[in-house]
Scaffold this motif. Structure first.
Motif, PDB file in Angstrom:
ATOM      1  N   GLU A 133       0.839  -1.194   0.000  1.00  0.00           N
ATOM      2  CA  GLU A 133       0.000   0.000   0.000  1.00  0.00           C
ATOM      3  C   GLU A 133       0.878   1.251   0.000  1.00  0.00           C
ATOM      4  O   GLU A 133       1.883   1.319   0.693  1.00  0.00           O
ATOM      5  CB  GLU A 133      -0.898   0.001   1.239  1.00  0.00           C
ATOM      6  CG  GLU A 133      -1.935   1.104   1.212  1.00  0.00           C
ATOM      7  CD  GLU A 133      -2.926   0.989   2.356  1.00  0.00           C
ATOM      8  OE1 GLU A 133      -3.331   2.034   2.874  1.00  0.00           O
ATOM      9  OE2 GLU A 133      -3.281  -0.148   2.721  1.00  0.00           O
ATOM     10  N   ILE A 134       0.477   2.256  -0.783  1.00  0.00           N
ATOM     11  CA  ILE A 134       1.205   3.530  -0.852  1.00  0.00           C
ATOM     12  C   ILE A 134       0.851   4.358   0.384  1.00  0.00           C
ATOM     13  O   ILE A 134      -0.327   4.572   0.678  1.00  0.00           O
ATOM     14  CB  ILE A 134       0.834   4.313  -2.139  1.00  0.00           C
ATOM     15  CG1 ILE A 134       1.197   3.514  -3.392  1.00  0.00           C
ATOM     16  CG2 ILE A 134       1.498   5.679  -2.150  1.00  0.00           C
ATOM     17  CD1 ILE A 134       2.663   3.267  -3.584  1.00  0.00           C
ATOM     18  N   THR A 135       1.882   4.811   1.128  1.00  0.00           N
ATOM     19  CA  THR A 135       1.644   5.619   2.332  1.00  0.00           C
ATOM     20  C   THR A 135       1.950   7.086   2.103  1.00  0.00           C
ATOM     21  O   THR A 135       1.368   7.939   2.755  1.00  0.00           O
ATOM     22  CB  THR A 135       2.482   5.120   3.521  1.00  0.00           C
ATOM     23  OG1 THR A 135       3.857   5.086   3.127  1.00  0.00           O
ATOM     24  CG2 THR A 135       2.032   3.741   3.960  1.00  0.00           C
ATOM     25  N   GLU A 136       2.870   7.387   1.197  1.00  0.00           N
ATOM     26  CA  GLU A 136       3.107   8.791   0.866  1.00  0.00           C
ATOM     27  C   GLU A 136       3.637   8.914  -0.552  1.00  0.00           C
ATOM     28  O   GLU A 136       4.357   8.054  -1.042  1.00  0.00           O
ATOM     29  CB  GLU A 136       4.085   9.448   1.857  1.00  0.00           C
ATOM     30  CG  GLU A 136       5.494   8.917   1.822  1.00  0.00           C
ATOM     31  CD  GLU A 136       6.414   9.629   2.809  1.00  0.00           C
ATOM     32  OE1 GLU A 136       7.329  10.318   2.357  1.00  0.00           O
ATOM     33  OE2 GLU A 136       6.195   9.478   4.021  1.00  0.00           O
ATOM     34  N   THR A 137       3.214   9.994  -1.216  1.00  0.00           N
ATOM     35  CA  THR A 137       3.665  10.278  -2.574  1.00  0.00           C
ATOM     36  C   THR A 137       3.398  11.745  -2.875  1.00  0.00           C
ATOM     37  O   THR A 137       2.673  12.421  -2.141  1.00  0.00           O
ATOM     38  CB  THR A 137       2.979   9.365  -3.610  1.00  0.00           C
ATOM     39  OG1 THR A 137       3.563   9.613  -4.889  1.00  0.00           O
ATOM     40  CG2 THR A 137       1.484   9.592  -3.678  1.00  0.00           C
ATOM     41  N   GLU A 138       3.977  12.222  -3.958  1.00  0.00           N
ATOM     42  CA  GLU A 138       3.774  13.617  -4.360  1.00  0.00           C
ATOM     43  C   GLU A 138       2.388  13.771  -4.974  1.00  0.00           C
ATOM     44  O   GLU A 138       1.858  12.840  -5.565  1.00  0.00           O
ATOM     45  CB  GLU A 138       4.836  14.017  -5.382  1.00  0.00           C
ATOM     46  CG  GLU A 138       6.245  13.946  -4.831  1.00  0.00           C
ATOM     47  CD  GLU A 138       7.302  14.098  -5.919  1.00  0.00           C
ATOM     48  OE1 GLU A 138       6.949  14.229  -7.104  1.00  0.00           O
ATOM     49  OE2 GLU A 138       8.485  14.067  -5.561  1.00  0.00           O
ATOM     50  N   PRO A 139       1.801  14.979  -4.857  1.00  0.00           N
ATOM     51  CA  PRO A 139       0.498  15.185  -5.500  1.00  0.00           C
ATOM     52  C   PRO A 139       0.638  15.198  -7.018  1.00  0.00           C
ATOM     53  O   PRO A 139       1.729  15.420  -7.547  1.00  0.00           O
ATOM     54  CB  PRO A 139       0.063  16.560  -4.980  1.00  0.00           C
ATOM     55  CG  PRO A 139       1.319  17.218  -4.531  1.00  0.00           C
ATOM     56  CD  PRO A 139       2.263  16.132  -4.131  1.00  0.00           C
ATOM     57  N   GLY A 170      -2.845   5.484  -0.274  1.00  0.00           N
ATOM     58  CA  GLY A 170      -3.912   4.539   0.066  1.00  0.00           C
ATOM     59  C   GLY A 170      -4.165   3.509  -1.016  1.00  0.00           C
ATOM     60  O   GLY A 170      -4.844   2.517  -0.782  1.00  0.00           O
ATOM     61  N   THR A 171      -3.623   3.720  -2.211  1.00  0.00           N
ATOM     62  CA  THR A 171      -3.797   2.770  -3.306  1.00  0.00           C
ATOM     63  C   THR A 171      -2.898   1.562  -3.084  1.00  0.00           C
ATOM     64  O   THR A 171      -1.755   1.704  -2.672  1.00  0.00           O
ATOM     65  CB  THR A 171      -3.422   3.434  -4.654  1.00  0.00           C
ATOM     66  OG1 THR A 171      -4.171   4.626  -4.809  1.00  0.00           O
ATOM     67  CG2 THR A 171      -3.699   2.507  -5.826  1.00  0.00           C
ATOM     68  N   ARG A 172      -3.422   0.369  -3.347  1.00  0.00           N
ATOM     69  CA  ARG A 172      -2.615  -0.846  -3.240  1.00  0.00           C
ATOM     70  C   ARG A 172      -2.035  -1.155  -4.613  1.00  0.00           C
ATOM     71  O   ARG A 172      -2.742  -1.118  -5.610  1.00  0.00           O
ATOM     72  CB  ARG A 172      -3.460  -2.002  -2.709  1.00  0.00           C
ATOM     73  CG  ARG A 172      -3.855  -1.760  -1.239  1.00  0.00           C
ATOM     74  CD  ARG A 172      -4.817  -2.784  -0.669  1.00  0.00           C
ATOM     75  NE  ARG A 172      -4.448  -4.170  -0.825  1.00  0.00           N
ATOM     76  CZ  ARG A 172      -3.543  -4.813  -0.055  1.00  0.00           C
ATOM     77  NH1 ARG A 172      -2.924  -4.181   0.887  1.00  0.00           N
ATOM     78  NH2 ARG A 172      -3.286  -6.102  -0.257  1.00  0.00           N
ATOM     79  N   ILE A 173      -0.714  -1.440  -4.638  1.00  0.00           N
ATOM     80  CA  ILE A 173      -0.029  -1.719  -5.897  1.00  0.00           C
ATOM     81  C   ILE A 173       0.672  -3.062  -5.826  1.00  0.00           C
ATOM     82  O   ILE A 173       0.953  -3.579  -4.742  1.00  0.00           O
ATOM     83  CB  ILE A 173       0.998  -0.623  -6.252  1.00  0.00           C
ATOM     84  CG1 ILE A 173       2.097  -0.527  -5.176  1.00  0.00           C
ATOM     85  CG2 ILE A 173       0.319   0.712  -6.483  1.00  0.00           C
ATOM     86  CD1 ILE A 173       3.290   0.316  -5.573  1.00  0.00           C
ATOM     87  N   VAL A 174       0.970  -3.636  -7.004  1.00  0.00           N
ATOM     88  CA  VAL A 174       1.716  -4.887  -7.101  1.00  0.00           C
ATOM     89  C   VAL A 174       3.159  -4.535  -7.453  1.00  0.00           C
ATOM     90  O   VAL A 174       3.415  -3.735  -8.341  1.00  0.00           O
ATOM     91  CB  VAL A 174       1.100  -5.810  -8.187  1.00  0.00           C
ATOM     92  CG1 VAL A 174       1.937  -7.063  -8.354  1.00  0.00           C
ATOM     93  CG2 VAL A 174      -0.331  -6.162  -7.828  1.00  0.00           C
ATOM     94  N   VAL A 175       4.106  -5.146  -6.698  1.00  0.00           N
ATOM     95  CA  VAL A 175       5.531  -4.855  -6.870  1.00  0.00           C
ATOM     96  C   VAL A 175       6.278  -6.169  -7.101  1.00  0.00           C
ATOM     97  O   VAL A 175       5.956  -7.188  -6.497  1.00  0.00           O
ATOM     98  CB  VAL A 175       6.076  -4.158  -5.596  1.00  0.00           C
ATOM     99  CG1 VAL A 175       7.570  -3.977  -5.663  1.00  0.00           C
ATOM    100  CG2 VAL A 175       5.391  -2.830  -5.377  1.00  0.00           C
TER     101      VAL A 175
END
Length: 188
Positions: A133-139, A170-175
């Motif tokens: 899950e993404i916890t922080e990123t740039e707008p 909050g988006t869930r990604i596959v890595v």
């Protein structure tokens, strides 16, 4: 069992001069002139010393017999990482130096392939993909195209990954576990 050096993969165990080594990375190099070679970075199981070897791709390397079984990750504590054999419910503790960089991908209940040699854990193979899950990123910057640029992001396990601009916190990604690269948005 003798195998071609080019067929070795991460997590394989080789026997060199009576000592066991686990393969950390492999790289096949095909120069424009000369013979292709395979570069192996390995860790000696007995004492943890890292070595780097180069073989011609057709050269034979002695692959050690290791038992590979599926285990389920339970938890980590000061003792190490605890795994359970789902067939007989035996638990095994794996030291942190065997787990290495893969520790950030371990999730409760994850099924992994654990390699043991004479009952001693020596290597671990994770599933090729994990969902984080993404916890922080740039707008998002207006006008950025989705195909050409990526932005840095931090996941819930502390992994830095480059993601497309449309993905938000909050988006869930596959890595990919092999190199920590973004594959797609999770389907769940």
């Amino acid at each position: 069992m003798k195998v071609a050096a080019s067929s070795l993969r991460k997590g394989n165990v080789v026997d060199m001069d009576g000592k066991l080594y686990v393969v950390l990375t492999t790289q096949n190099i095909h120069p424009g002139k000369g013979t292709p070679v395979t570069q192996l970075d390995m860790r000696r199981i007995s004492d943890g010393v890292k070595v780097s070897e180069r073989y011609r791709t057709t050269e034979q390397v002695e692959r050690a017999f290791v038992e590979e079984r599926e285990h389920t990750f339970l938890y980590a504590d000061g003792e190490g990482y605890h795994f359970m054999n789902p067939e007989n419910y035996d638990q095994i503790v794996v030291p942190e130096d065997v787990i290495g960089e893969t520790k950030m991908y371990l999730q409760d209940g994850m099924a992994v392939q654990l390699s043991t040699h004479e009952g001693v854990p020596i290597a671990i193979s994770l599933p090729s993909r994990v969902t984080l899950e993404i916890t922080e990123t740039e707008p998002v910057v207006k006008g950025q195209t989705a195909s050409s640029s990526y932005k840095p992001a931090m996941t819930d396990v502390g992994l830095r990954v480059m993601i497309p601009p449309y993905i938000t916190v909050g988006t869930r990604i596959v890595v990919l576990t092999e190199d920590g690269s973004y594959v797609e948005r999770a389907k769940d």
